[in-house]
Design a protein around this motif. Structure first.
Motif, PDB file in Angstrom:
ATOM      1  N   SER A 175      -8.696   8.735  -0.158  1.00  0.00           N
ATOM      2  CA  SER A 175      -8.449   7.749   0.893  1.00  0.00           C
ATOM      3  C   SER A 175      -7.045   8.007   1.397  1.00  0.00           C
ATOM      4  CB  SER A 175      -8.573   6.322   0.358  1.00  0.00           C
ATOM      5  OG  SER A 175      -7.606   6.086  -0.660  1.00  0.00           O
ATOM      6  N   ASP A 176      -6.714   7.496   2.557  1.00  0.00           N
ATOM      7  CA  ASP A 176      -5.360   7.692   3.078  1.00  0.00           C
ATOM      8  C   ASP A 176      -4.328   6.875   2.299  1.00  0.00           C
ATOM      9  OD1 ASP A 176      -6.198   9.472   5.007  1.00  0.00           O
ATOM     10  OD2 ASP A 176      -6.355   7.966   6.577  1.00  0.00           O
ATOM     11  N   TYR A 177      -4.681   5.633   1.976  1.00  0.00           N
ATOM     12  CA  TYR A 177      -3.754   4.721   1.301  1.00  0.00           C
ATOM     13  C   TYR A 177      -4.375   4.213   0.003  1.00  0.00           C
ATOM     14  CZ  TYR A 177      -0.646   4.430   5.348  1.00  0.00           C
ATOM     15  OH  TYR A 177       0.243   4.729   6.339  1.00  0.00           O
ATOM     16  N   ILE A 178      -3.523   3.837  -0.930  1.00  0.00           N
ATOM     17  CA  ILE A 178      -3.962   3.169  -2.151  1.00  0.00           C
ATOM     18  C   ILE A 178      -3.304   1.799  -2.201  1.00  0.00           C
ATOM     19  CG2 ILE A 178      -2.119   4.202  -3.582  1.00  0.00           C
ATOM     20  CD1 ILE A 178      -4.200   4.249  -5.893  1.00  0.00           C
ATOM     21  N   ALA A 179      -4.086   0.783  -2.565  1.00  0.00           N
ATOM     22  CA  ALA A 179      -3.549  -0.572  -2.659  1.00  0.00           C
ATOM     23  C   ALA A 179      -2.615  -0.680  -3.859  1.00  0.00           C
ATOM     24  CB  ALA A 179      -4.698  -1.569  -2.792  1.00  0.00           C
ATOM     25  N   ILE A 180      -1.497  -1.357  -3.672  1.00  0.00           N
ATOM     26  CA  ILE A 180      -0.536  -1.572  -4.750  1.00  0.00           C
ATOM     27  C   ILE A 180      -0.793  -2.949  -5.342  1.00  0.00           C
ATOM     28  CG2 ILE A 180       1.891  -1.623  -5.394  1.00  0.00           C
ATOM     29  CD1 ILE A 180       0.735   1.118  -4.409  1.00  0.00           C
TER      30      ILE A 180
ATOM     31  N   GLU B 262       0.861  -1.182   0.000  1.00  0.00           N
ATOM     32  CA  GLU B 262       0.000   0.000   0.000  1.00  0.00           C
ATOM     33  C   GLU B 262       0.894   1.228   0.000  1.00  0.00           C
ATOM     34  OE1 GLU B 262      -3.570  -0.022   2.729  1.00  0.00           O
ATOM     35  OE2 GLU B 262      -2.460  -1.706   3.607  1.00  0.00           O
ATOM     36  N   ALA B 263       0.358   2.347  -0.505  1.00  0.00           N
ATOM     37  CA  ALA B 263       1.119   3.595  -0.473  1.00  0.00           C
ATOM     38  C   ALA B 263       0.267   4.696   0.142  1.00  0.00           C
ATOM     39  CB  ALA B 263       1.569   4.008  -1.874  1.00  0.00           C
ATOM     40  N   TYR B 264       0.824   5.380   1.144  1.00  0.00           N
ATOM     41  CA  TYR B 264       0.165   6.540   1.734  1.00  0.00           C
ATOM     42  C   TYR B 264       0.165   7.672   0.721  1.00  0.00           C
ATOM     43  CZ  TYR B 264      -1.058  10.369   4.801  1.00  0.00           C
ATOM     44  OH  TYR B 264      -1.687  11.462   5.364  1.00  0.00           O
ATOM     45  N   ARG B 265      -0.974   8.308   0.535  1.00  0.00           N
ATOM     46  CA  ARG B 265      -1.138   9.309  -0.516  1.00  0.00           C
ATOM     47  C   ARG B 265      -0.768  10.703   0.000  1.00  0.00           C
ATOM     48  NH1 ARG B 265      -6.986   7.797  -2.858  1.00  0.00           N
ATOM     49  NH2 ARG B 265      -6.495   9.504  -4.304  1.00  0.00           N
TER      50      ARG B 265
END
Length: 249
Positions: A139-144, A124-127
């Protein structure tokens, strides 16, 4: 606010057709490279052909085609930062047809014990940047995506790895002690500058992204170690893993 930027109800005003004409279909797979030395290594040691250029008023970026063990691939030197790197994937797709991107670069470790001597497979990456909010709902994070496929590949290659959340930021010099502590408390093991935006753009346009990282510098709430950064930036080991990955995607 930036979190209000995701608009899928109205059409974009600008199209890549305005700049490049009709979309091309020349190649499927492409390496996204952040090291000029690695690009120069490919040009010096592989048979390469320039097939397109990403246009820019401050200098065009060539896209090259080459082969490795029977696999045809494109590659280019990406600009750094989420906004530029994500838009370039879209431009490269338009200019070449490439829709499978292997992106590999360096990052800062937030957990030296977990990352030392290992490649990093982000889950996951914090945006903490801006571009992703134009491509995906807030969203706070995006799934990788595809980190599971990458893990299978790394196991097959017996390449040392760890996996976990990462933090994408637009501003390296504003990685404050407080923000480092906060991201670490959420489980982030590394910080970098492109992934959230590039993954969001690839999801939006329907591209496949395969991303792995190598930690160079180390950030903690009390210290900063920069000694390993140059090596991580230009490590040819990342390149050859990416070239072998071509057969798996």
């Amino acid at each position: 606010m930036i979190i209000d930027s995701y608009d899928i109800d109205t059409e974009p005003i600008i199209s890549l057709e305005h700049f490049y004409g009709e979309k091309k279909n020349l190649i499927d797979k492409c390496l996204v490279i952040f090291s000029k030395r690695i690009v120069e290594y490919l040009l010096d040691n592989f048979e390469c052909q320039e097939i397109a250029k990403v246009g820019s008023p401050n200098g065009s970026i060539p896209i090259y085609k080459s082969h490795f063990e029977g696999q045809e691939f494109a590659f280019y030197l990406s600009m750094m930062g989420s906004a530029l790197a994500s838009s370039q994937c879209n431009e490269v797709n338009w200019l070449t047809g490439a829709n499978k991107f292997i992106m590999f670069g360096s990052c800062g470790s937030l957990d030296k014990e977990k990352t030392l001597g290992k490649y990093i497979l982000p889950t996951e990456a914090y945006r903490g940047e801006g571009a992703s909010y134009y491509y995906a709902a807030p969203s706070d994070y995006i799934a990788i995506k595809n980190h599971d496929k990458l893990e299978e590949f790394f196991i097959k290659e017996k390449a040392p790895y760890t996996k976990g959340k990462v933090w994408t930021t637009d501003v390296a010099l504003r990685e404050t002690r407080g923000l480092v502590a906060k991201r670490k408390s959420e489980g982030c093991i590394a910080v970098e500058m492109e992934l959230a935006g590039v993954q969001a753009a690839c999801d939006f346009y329907g591209f496949e992204l395969y991303d792995f990282l190598e930690a160079g510098d180390v950030l903690s709430e009390s210290s900063y170690e920069v000694e390993g950064l140059n090596s991580a930036n230009h490590d040819l080991g990342k390149l050859y893993l990416a070239l072998k990955l071509l057969k798996e995607i």
